[in-house]
Write an enzyme that holds these catalytic residues in place. Sequence first.
Site, mmCIF file in Angstrom:
data_model
loop_
_atom_site.group_PDB
_atom_site.id
_atom_site.type_symbol
_atom_site.label_atom_id
_atom_site.label_comp_id
_atom_site.label_asym_id
_atom_site.label_seq_id
_atom_site.Cartn_x
_atom_site.Cartn_y
_atom_site.Cartn_z
ATOM 1 N N GLY A 96 7.901 4.419 -8.818
ATOM 2 C CA GLY A 96 7.266 3.398 -9.642
ATOM 3 C C GLY A 96 7.797 2.011 -9.308
ATOM 4 O O GLY A 96 8.407 1.781 -8.256
ATOM 5 N N LYS A 103 4.269 4.159 -3.224
ATOM 6 C CA LYS A 103 4.735 3.196 -4.226
ATOM 7 C C LYS A 103 3.563 2.268 -4.495
ATOM 8 O O LYS A 103 2.932 1.786 -3.550
ATOM 9 C CB LYS A 103 5.952 2.448 -3.666
ATOM 10 C CG LYS A 103 6.527 1.417 -4.620
ATOM 11 C CD LYS A 103 7.940 0.986 -4.259
ATOM 12 C CE LYS A 103 8.345 -0.194 -5.136
ATOM 13 N NZ LYS A 103 9.467 0.092 -6.040
HETATM 14 N N1 LIG Z 1 23.425 7.281 -4.976
HETATM 15 C C1 LIG Z 1 23.473 6.048 -4.435
HETATM 16 N N2 LIG Z 1 23.991 5.852 -3.208
HETATM 17 C C2 LIG Z 1 24.024 4.633 -2.647
HETATM 18 N N3 LIG Z 1 23.594 3.509 -3.250
HETATM 19 C C3 LIG Z 1 23.068 3.634 -4.487
HETATM 20 C C4 LIG Z 1 22.970 4.909 -5.126
HETATM 21 N N4 LIG Z 1 22.386 4.731 -6.330
HETATM 22 C C5 LIG Z 1 22.118 3.417 -6.429
HETATM 23 N N5 LIG Z 1 22.537 2.741 -5.339
HETATM 24 C C6 LIG Z 1 22.458 1.293 -5.063
HETATM 25 O O1 LIG Z 1 22.005 0.625 -6.223
HETATM 26 C C7 LIG Z 1 21.114 -0.428 -5.870
HETATM 27 C C8 LIG Z 1 19.782 -0.205 -6.535
HETATM 28 O O2 LIG Z 1 19.193 0.985 -6.015
HETATM 29 P P1 LIG Z 1 17.648 1.094 -5.735
HETATM 30 O O3 LIG Z 1 17.236 0.069 -4.743
HETATM 31 O O4 LIG Z 1 17.388 2.515 -5.423
HETATM 32 O O5 LIG Z 1 17.096 0.687 -7.173
HETATM 33 P P2 LIG Z 1 15.594 0.607 -7.660
HETATM 34 O O6 LIG Z 1 15.591 1.061 -9.071
HETATM 35 O O7 LIG Z 1 14.725 1.299 -6.695
HETATM 36 O O8 LIG Z 1 15.335 -0.963 -7.577
HETATM 37 P P3 LIG Z 1 13.904 -1.713 -7.626
HETATM 38 O O9 LIG Z 1 13.601 -1.891 -9.079
HETATM 39 O O10 LIG Z 1 14.182 -2.995 -6.906
HETATM 40 O O11 LIG Z 1 12.895 -0.849 -6.900
HETATM 41 C C9 LIG Z 1 21.004 -0.429 -4.358
HETATM 42 O O12 LIG Z 1 21.890 -1.385 -3.838
HETATM 43 C C10 LIG Z 1 21.425 0.963 -3.989
HETATM 44 O O13 LIG Z 1 21.936 0.984 -2.721
HETATM 45 MG MG LIG Z 2 13.150 0.561 -5.557
#
Ligand SMILES: Nc1ncnc2c1ncn2[C@@H]1O[C@H](COP(=O)(O)OP(=O)(O)OP(=O)(O)O)[C@@H](O)[C@H]1O
Ligand SMILES: [Mg+2]
Length: 219
Positions: free
Chosen positions: A112, A37
Site C-alpha cells: 500500500g 504498488k
Molecule cells: N527488517 C528490516 N531490515 C532492514 N531495514 C529495515 C527493516 N525494517 C525497516 N527497515 C528500515 O526502515 C525504513 C523504512 O522501511 P520501509 O521503506 O520498508 O518503510 P515503508 O513503510 O515502506 O515506507 P513508505 O511509507 O515510504 O513506503 C527503511 O530505511 C528500511 O530500510
Molecule cells: Mg514503502
Amino acid sequence: MEGVFVTGTGTEVGKTVVAAAIARTLAARGREVAVFKPAVTGLDDPGEPDHALLRRAARSAQSDEQIVPYRYGPPASPHLAAALAGEEIDPDRLRAAAAAAGRGADALVCEGVGGLLVPLSSDYLVRDLAADLALPLAIAASPGLGTINHTLLTIEAARSAGLEVAMVVLTPWPRGPTEVERSNLETIASLGGIRPVTLPRLDLRDPSSWPALPRSPAD
Ligand SMILES: Nc1ncnc2c1ncn2[C@@H]1O[C@H](COP(=O)(O)OP(=O)(O)OP(=O)(O)O)[C@@H](O)[C@H]1O
Ligand SMILES: [Mg+2]
C-alpha cells in the site's frame, strides 16, 4: 487472486521491507511472484524506490509501469502528488493494473501507500483498494514505544471494513529486544487477537541472505 496486501501503521514503518521479505520467501520456494504498488511518491529523493526493491526481492521481470502505475517526484500523499501533476488517480485503472500484474503469477504481493486511511483520490482510500483486491492484510509495525496504539488502530480499521488481518510483522526486530519491545508483542497479541511475527534487520542489498518469514499469508 492469491496474495497479500501489505499495509503499515503509517509511513516509513517497514512496509516495503515486509513486502519484499514475503516476496522473497515465496520466490525462494519456486513460486512466480508479481509485485504491485498503486502509487509511489518521493521519486525526487535519493535512494532505491520501493518498486525496485520489491522487483529484486521477487526476482520479477515486471517494468516500473507494471509494478506501480502512478509515479510522482514530490514526497507527498498520493492524492496530492497526483493533483500537483494535474491528474487524479483512477480506482478502475488501479484495479485493472493489479489484476494485470497478478495474471500468470502464482502470487501477488501488493504494498500500500502510508497507512490504511491514506487517500489515493478524493474518495478512494488505500483501504478501499485492499478491499477491492480481496487480499488478506499483512501489517508492518515498529517494535518500539507507540506501536501498541498504532497497531491496534490499524487492526480495528481493517476489521471494521471487513478486511482479514492475516499477519502483523514487527520490524526491524532487534537481536536483543528490550522489555518494552517484548511486552509490546505480547500486548498486541492479547488485545489485537493476532500474534505478531518478527522480522530481523535485513541486508537490503542481498535478498538471498534473508531468512524466510515464518508464515506468509500468501502461502
Ligand atoms: N527488517 C528490516 N531490515 C532492514 N531495514 C529495515 C527493516 N525494517 C525497516 N527497515 C528500515 O526502515 C525504513 C523504512 O522501511 P520501509 O521503506 O520498508 O518503510 P515503508 O513503510 O515502506 O515506507 P513508505 O511509507 O515510504 O513506503 C527503511 O530505511 C528500511 O530500510
Ligand atoms: Mg514503502
